[in-house]
Scaffold this motif. Structure first.
Motif, PDB file in Angstrom:
ATOM      1  N   HIS A   1       0.840  -1.199   0.000  1.00  0.00           N
ATOM      2  CA  HIS A   1       0.000   0.000   0.000  1.00  0.00           C
ATOM      3  C   HIS A   1       0.873   1.245   0.000  1.00  0.00           C
ATOM      4  O   HIS A   1       2.059   1.175   0.289  1.00  0.00           O
ATOM      5  N   GLU A   2       0.240   2.337  -0.340  1.00  0.00           N
ATOM      6  CA  GLU A   2       0.915   3.642  -0.299  1.00  0.00           C
ATOM      7  C   GLU A   2      -0.008   4.613   0.413  1.00  0.00           C
ATOM      8  O   GLU A   2      -1.182   4.732   0.055  1.00  0.00           O
TER       9      GLU A   2
ATOM     10  N   GLN B   1     -10.877   6.667  -9.220  1.00  0.00           N
ATOM     11  CA  GLN B   1     -10.091   5.723  -8.414  1.00  0.00           C
ATOM     12  C   GLN B   1     -10.199   6.015  -6.930  1.00  0.00           C
ATOM     13  O   GLN B   1      -9.736   5.225  -6.112  1.00  0.00           O
TER      14      GLN B   1
ATOM     15  N   TRP C   1      -9.388  -0.851 -12.048  1.00  0.00           N
ATOM     16  CA  TRP C   1      -8.159  -0.119 -11.733  1.00  0.00           C
ATOM     17  C   TRP C   1      -7.088  -1.053 -11.203  1.00  0.00           C
ATOM     18  O   TRP C   1      -7.389  -2.075 -10.596  1.00  0.00           O
ATOM     19  N   ASP C   2      -5.813  -0.641 -11.375  1.00  0.00           N
ATOM     20  CA  ASP C   2      -4.726  -1.404 -10.765  1.00  0.00           C
ATOM     21  C   ASP C   2      -4.535  -0.994  -9.311  1.00  0.00           C
ATOM     22  O   ASP C   2      -3.894  -1.704  -8.532  1.00  0.00           O
ATOM     23  N   ARG C   3      -5.091   0.153  -8.931  1.00  0.00           N
ATOM     24  CA  ARG C   3      -5.094   0.569  -7.526  1.00  0.00           C
ATOM     25  C   ARG C   3      -6.263   1.517  -7.303  1.00  0.00           C
ATOM     26  O   ARG C   3      -6.667   2.242  -8.216  1.00  0.00           O
TER      27      ARG C   3
ATOM     28  N   LEU D   1      -7.956   4.224  -4.167  1.00  0.00           N
ATOM     29  CA  LEU D   1      -7.649   4.959  -2.953  1.00  0.00           C
ATOM     30  C   LEU D   1      -8.880   4.964  -2.064  1.00  0.00           C
ATOM     31  O   LEU D   1     -10.005   5.142  -2.551  1.00  0.00           O
TER      32      LEU D   1
ATOM     33  N   ALA E   1      -3.580   3.861  -0.987  1.00  0.00           N
ATOM     34  CA  ALA E   1      -3.744   3.244  -2.304  1.00  0.00           C
ATOM     35  C   ALA E   1      -3.432   1.759  -2.171  1.00  0.00           C
ATOM     36  O   ALA E   1      -2.385   1.390  -1.636  1.00  0.00           O
ATOM     37  N   VAL E   2      -4.362   0.929  -2.651  1.00  0.00           N
ATOM     38  CA  VAL E   2      -4.196  -0.527  -2.602  1.00  0.00           C
ATOM     39  C   VAL E   2      -4.717  -1.129  -3.903  1.00  0.00           C
ATOM     40  O   VAL E   2      -5.507  -0.514  -4.616  1.00  0.00           O
ATOM     41  N   HIS E   3      -4.303  -2.350  -4.179  1.00  0.00           N
ATOM     42  CA  HIS E   3      -4.860  -3.082  -5.310  1.00  0.00           C
ATOM     43  C   HIS E   3      -6.295  -3.459  -4.921  1.00  0.00           C
ATOM     44  O   HIS E   3      -6.548  -3.850  -3.777  1.00  0.00           O
TER      45      HIS E   3
ATOM     46  N   ASP F   1      -6.824  -6.658  -3.087  1.00  0.00           N
ATOM     47  CA  ASP F   1      -6.398  -6.626  -1.686  1.00  0.00           C
ATOM     48  C   ASP F   1      -7.468  -5.974  -0.809  1.00  0.00           C
ATOM     49  O   ASP F   1      -7.702  -6.422   0.327  1.00  0.00           O
TER      50      ASP F   1
END
Length: 163
Positions: free
Chosen positions: A19-20, A51, A128-130, A132, A143-145, A148
């Motif tokens: 995650h970010e 997103q 999306w690939d990630r 928020l 931010a996560v996949h 997940d």
């Protein structure tokens, strides 16, 4: 492990989910929390407004549930109820949502809630690939996949946007 800043981040770390954390200035006079997140985060690092997801707590016939959907859209309570397998859902009272999740409104995260609630994530997350969502504090997103997000929350996915 060092104590994380929020229960949401603690949950992500404990589950070893990549995650970010993205922080932005939260204006205490603003009460449209999702719109503020979109204003502050859209365009940063290629983030699209669609997103950025909000976490809404809904009242079900026997308890509460969670709906996670893009900020710019309204929740179809009927679709959320169907996805969660109940006949009806209404928006939860703010105090009940805060008490159940352990977060304040505007900082309710789908992760690290006091009690795991039945959760539905809008199927658009899968595009999306990630994505928020709140990191558990106003002015903090994570931010996560999307897989997940679904896995850690035990969520089902469904089309839950109002048309």
């Amino acid at each position: 492990m060092a104590r994380a800043a929020t229960p949401a981040i603690t949950a992500l770390l404990a589950a070893e989910i990549p995650h970010e954390v993205l922080r932005y200035h939260h204006d205490p006079l603003v009460d449209s929390f999702g719109d503020e997140a979109v204003r502050e985060l859209a365009g940063v690092g290629g983030v699209e407004p669609e997103q950025i997801f909000k976490t809404l707590v809904v009242a079900l016939p026997k308890g509460l549930g969670v709906a996670v959907l893009p900020v710019g859209y309204q929740l179809s309570l009927k679709a959320a109820a169907a996805a969660l397998g109940v006949p009806k859902a209404t928006m939860a009272e703010r105090a009940a949502a805060e008490r159940s999740t352990g977060y304040v409104a505007g900082g309710i995260s789908p992760f690290g809630q006091r009690k795991r609630l039945p959760t539905v994530v809008d199927s658009s997350a899968l595009l999306w690939d990630r994505v928020l969502c709140s990191a558990g504090k106003r002015g903090w997103d994570v931010a996560v996949h999307p897989q997940d997000l679904i896995k850690l929350t035990g969520a089902v996915t469904a089309d839950i946007l109002a048309t």
